[in-house]
Enzyme design. Structure first.
Site, PDB file in Angstrom:
ATOM      1  N   HIS A  94      43.007  46.760  37.995  1.00 23.83           N
ATOM      2  CA  HIS A  94      42.803  47.442  36.649  1.00 23.83           C
ATOM      3  C   HIS A  94      43.574  48.440  36.569  1.00 23.83           C
ATOM      4  CE1 HIS A  94      38.556  45.442  36.904  1.00 23.83           C
ATOM      5  NE2 HIS A  94      39.443  44.581  36.213  1.00 23.83           N
ATOM      6  N   ASP A 146      38.163  48.734  38.825  1.00 23.94           N
ATOM      7  CA  ASP A 146      37.560  50.025  38.190  1.00 23.94           C
ATOM      8  C   ASP A 146      36.313  49.936  38.009  1.00 23.94           C
ATOM      9  OD1 ASP A 146      37.149  52.304  37.006  1.00 23.94           O
ATOM     10  OD2 ASP A 146      38.574  52.267  35.288  1.00 23.94           O
ATOM     11  N   HIS A 171      37.299  41.266  29.856  1.00 23.32           N
ATOM     12  CA  HIS A 171      37.725  39.989  30.458  1.00 23.32           C
ATOM     13  C   HIS A 171      36.561  39.823  31.843  1.00 23.32           C
ATOM     14  CE1 HIS A 171      40.327  42.689  32.497  1.00 23.32           C
ATOM     15  NE2 HIS A 171      40.657  41.606  33.428  1.00 23.32           N
ATOM     16  N   ARG A 208      33.687  34.547  42.033  1.00 28.18           N
ATOM     17  CA  ARG A 208      33.084  33.456  42.383  1.00 28.18           C
ATOM     18  C   ARG A 208      33.862  32.505  43.380  1.00 28.18           C
ATOM     19  NH1 ARG A 208      32.479  28.707  40.303  1.00 28.18           N
ATOM     20  NH2 ARG A 208      30.641  27.579  40.669  1.00 28.18           N
ATOM     21  N   THR A 218      49.279  39.666  38.911  1.00 31.83           N
ATOM     22  CA  THR A 218      49.204  39.645  37.434  1.00 31.83           C
ATOM     23  C   THR A 218      50.032  40.405  36.812  1.00 31.83           C
ATOM     24  OG1 THR A 218      47.487  41.146  37.565  1.00 31.83           O
ATOM     25  CG2 THR A 218      46.550  38.761  37.547  1.00 31.83           C
ATOM     26  N   GLY A 219      50.551  40.210  35.573  1.00 31.89           N
ATOM     27  CA  GLY A 219      51.556  40.602  34.612  1.00 31.89           C
ATOM     28  C   GLY A 219      52.219  42.238  35.112  1.00 31.89           C
ATOM     29  N   THR A 272      50.816  44.555  36.868  1.00 31.82           N
ATOM     30  CA  THR A 272      50.645  44.953  38.297  1.00 31.82           C
ATOM     31  C   THR A 272      51.901  44.690  38.895  1.00 31.82           C
ATOM     32  OG1 THR A 272      48.197  44.951  38.068  1.00 31.82           O
ATOM     33  CG2 THR A 272      49.274  44.756  40.177  1.00 31.82           C
ATOM     34  N   ASP A 305      35.834  36.639  33.225  1.00 31.55           N
ATOM     35  CA  ASP A 305      37.057  35.800  34.266  1.00 31.55           C
ATOM     36  C   ASP A 305      37.037  36.549  35.611  1.00 31.55           C
ATOM     37  OD1 ASP A 305      37.771  34.687  31.689  1.00 31.55           O
ATOM     38  OD2 ASP A 305      39.268  35.875  31.408  1.00 31.55           O
TER      39      ASP A 305
END
Length: 133
Positions: free
Chosen positions: A12, A84, A91, A100, A38-39, A41, A94
């Site tokens: 985050h 965080d 989101h 999960r 992810t983008g 990061t 998600d």
């Protein structure tokens, strides 16, 4: 199935600096594995290390779901997701779905720096090699 272990790196906004510093500290270990992030990061990690990252979409734009898809396809073996807990995330559904899927597919997930350090050392010691079977 893949021949090397793959690690997903997610953070985050308020945890991106922490994850980048983690990747700097453990660059020698992380460089031995396939890395997905992810983008933003992924870009930050690549800018500040020599690590090769497969960059996906930003988390809120579907990156978490892309990581989830890789988990379902047995292409991710460890998730380091520095969350965080004090900031609401738009989101959140998600994020919960990703956690999960880690549970469903027995993929270890670190959600804070302490567990990330334990898992990266376990990865380095071969403790996750059972995932290669």
């Amino acid at each position: 199935m893949h021949k090397i272990l793959n690690v997903a790196l997610i953070a985050h906004d308020n945890k991106k600096d922490t994850l980048v510093n983690f990747c700097i500290a453990y660059e020698a270990i992380l460089s031995k594995y396939g890395l997905y992030a992810t983008g933003t990061t992924g870009k930050r990690i690549m800018d500040e290390t020599r690590l090769d990252i497969h960059r996906l979409a930003s988390g809120p734009l579907g990156g978490d779901q892309q990581i989830g898809s890789l988990i379902v396809n047995k292409e991710i073996d460890l998730v380091i997701f520095l969350r965080d807990p004090l900031t609401a995330q738009a989101h959140e559904p998600d994020i919960q779905a990703l956690i999960r899927l880690c549970d469903v597919y027995s993929v270890p997930i670190a959600t804070n720096l302490a567990s990330a350090e334990i898992f990266i050392r376990a990865l380095n010691d071969g403790e996750l090699n059972w995932r290669l079977d």
